[in-house]
Design a protein around this motif. Structure first.
Motif, PDB file in Angstrom:
ATOM      1  N   UNK A   1       0.852  -1.171   0.000  1.00  0.00           N
ATOM      2  CA  UNK A   1       0.000   0.000   0.000  1.00  0.00           C
ATOM      3  C   UNK A   1       0.893   1.228   0.000  1.00  0.00           C
ATOM      4  N   UNK A   2       0.341   2.351  -0.421  1.00  0.00           N
ATOM      5  CA  UNK A   2       1.073   3.612  -0.433  1.00  0.00           C
ATOM      6  C   UNK A   2       0.683   4.415   0.794  1.00  0.00           C
ATOM      7  N   UNK A   3       1.700   4.939   1.499  1.00  0.00           N
ATOM      8  CA  UNK A   3       1.482   5.666   2.737  1.00  0.00           C
ATOM      9  C   UNK A   3       2.077   7.061   2.607  1.00  0.00           C
ATOM     10  N   UNK A   4       1.244   8.086   2.801  1.00  0.00           N
ATOM     11  CA  UNK A   4       1.738   9.459   2.778  1.00  0.00           C
ATOM     12  C   UNK A   4       2.679   9.677   3.948  1.00  0.00           C
ATOM     13  N   UNK A   5       3.751  10.408   3.677  1.00  0.00           N
ATOM     14  CA  UNK A   5       4.736  10.657   4.723  1.00  0.00           C
ATOM     15  C   UNK A   5       4.970  12.157   4.871  1.00  0.00           C
ATOM     16  N   UNK A   6       5.420  12.519   6.043  1.00  0.00           N
ATOM     17  CA  UNK A   6       5.888  13.874   6.321  1.00  0.00           C
ATOM     18  C   UNK A   6       6.938  13.749   7.416  1.00  0.00           C
ATOM     19  N   UNK A   7       7.318  14.861   8.014  1.00  0.00           N
ATOM     20  CA  UNK A   7       8.395  14.817   9.021  1.00  0.00           C
ATOM     21  C   UNK A   7       8.012  14.048  10.280  1.00  0.00           C
ATOM     22  N   UNK A   8       6.724  13.738  10.479  1.00  0.00           N
ATOM     23  CA  UNK A   8       6.306  13.006  11.679  1.00  0.00           C
ATOM     24  C   UNK A   8       6.332  11.485  11.485  1.00  0.00           C
ATOM     25  N   UNK A   9       6.466  11.023  10.241  1.00  0.00           N
ATOM     26  CA  UNK A   9       6.447   9.591   9.952  1.00  0.00           C
ATOM     27  C   UNK A   9       7.887   9.080   9.908  1.00  0.00           C
ATOM     28  N   UNK A  10       8.153   8.038  10.683  1.00  0.00           N
ATOM     29  CA  UNK A  10       9.498   7.468  10.645  1.00  0.00           C
ATOM     30  C   UNK A  10       9.464   6.130   9.910  1.00  0.00           C
TER      31      UNK A  10
END
Length: 189
Positions: free
Chosen positions: A87-96
């Motif tokens: 699956x595709x997961x959106x990331x930003x600076x909070x996702x490790x």
């Protein structure tokens, strides 16, 4: 040549690259990528390279795209190994990111998006042929995922090496790339 043979050859070729060679090739890959005419993008699906496999990194291309399109949404794949799906997961600076059982860095947390959402996907490969077909790691995760994507998704492969003439044991479900970049060429399919 058969996929199994090509996997062995290109794993070894990648392994033989020195850090200095790899850094130079990475810079050349970015230059090739910057010359691809891309439409307006809102969401892309990248992958986190496996450093131990000397895999070409997508982070250089992702950083470039984020610089050019500050509001760009970046997703990374997360595997469901028992189901052999991703699956595709959106990331930003909070996702490790955490390495899975195959040593692939994957996002922990984040928001899952529909396969139809990304306009561009970076697809890992070991090698590719002159018709745009690739040899991946052999599990079929990307081909299954691509079957559910929008028909016009831009599929980009990245290789340190030029294409082989033909992958002789392609399957009906193998999906060709739109582009494959190498340090010295951009192939359009």
């Amino acid at each position: 040549m058969l996929k199994k043979e090509l996997r062995a050859i290109y794993r070894q070729k990648r392994k033989a690259l020195t850090a200095a060679e790899k850094n130079k090739l990475d810079d050349l890959l970015l230059i090739q990528f910057q010359n691809i005419p891309l439409p307006p993008l809102q969401t892309i699906l990248a992958y986190a390279a496996i450093d131990e496999n000397n895999e070409p990194p997508t982070d250089l291309m992702v950083d470039y795209l984020q610089y050019m399109i500050p509001e760009l949404q970046i997703a990374y794949p997360r595997s469901n190994v028992p189901a052999q799906e991703m699956e595709a997961v959106l990331t930003d600076e909070t996702v490790f990111f955490e390495k899975n059982e195959w040593n692939i860095p994957e996002p922990v947390g984040g928001i899952t998006i529909a396969p139809e959402q990304p306009e561009l996907i970076f697809i890992p490969l070991l090698t590719f042929d002159t018709k745009g077909y690739r040899v991946g790691y052999g599990k079929g995760f990307y081909d299954k995922y691509l079957a559910n994507c929008r028909p016009d998704i831009i599929k980009i492969g990245i290789s340190y090496f030029e294409p082989v003439k033909e992958i002789t044991d392609r399957n009906n479900f193998d999906v060709p790339l739109s582009y494959c970049i190498t340090p010295h060429n951009t192939y359009v399919f």
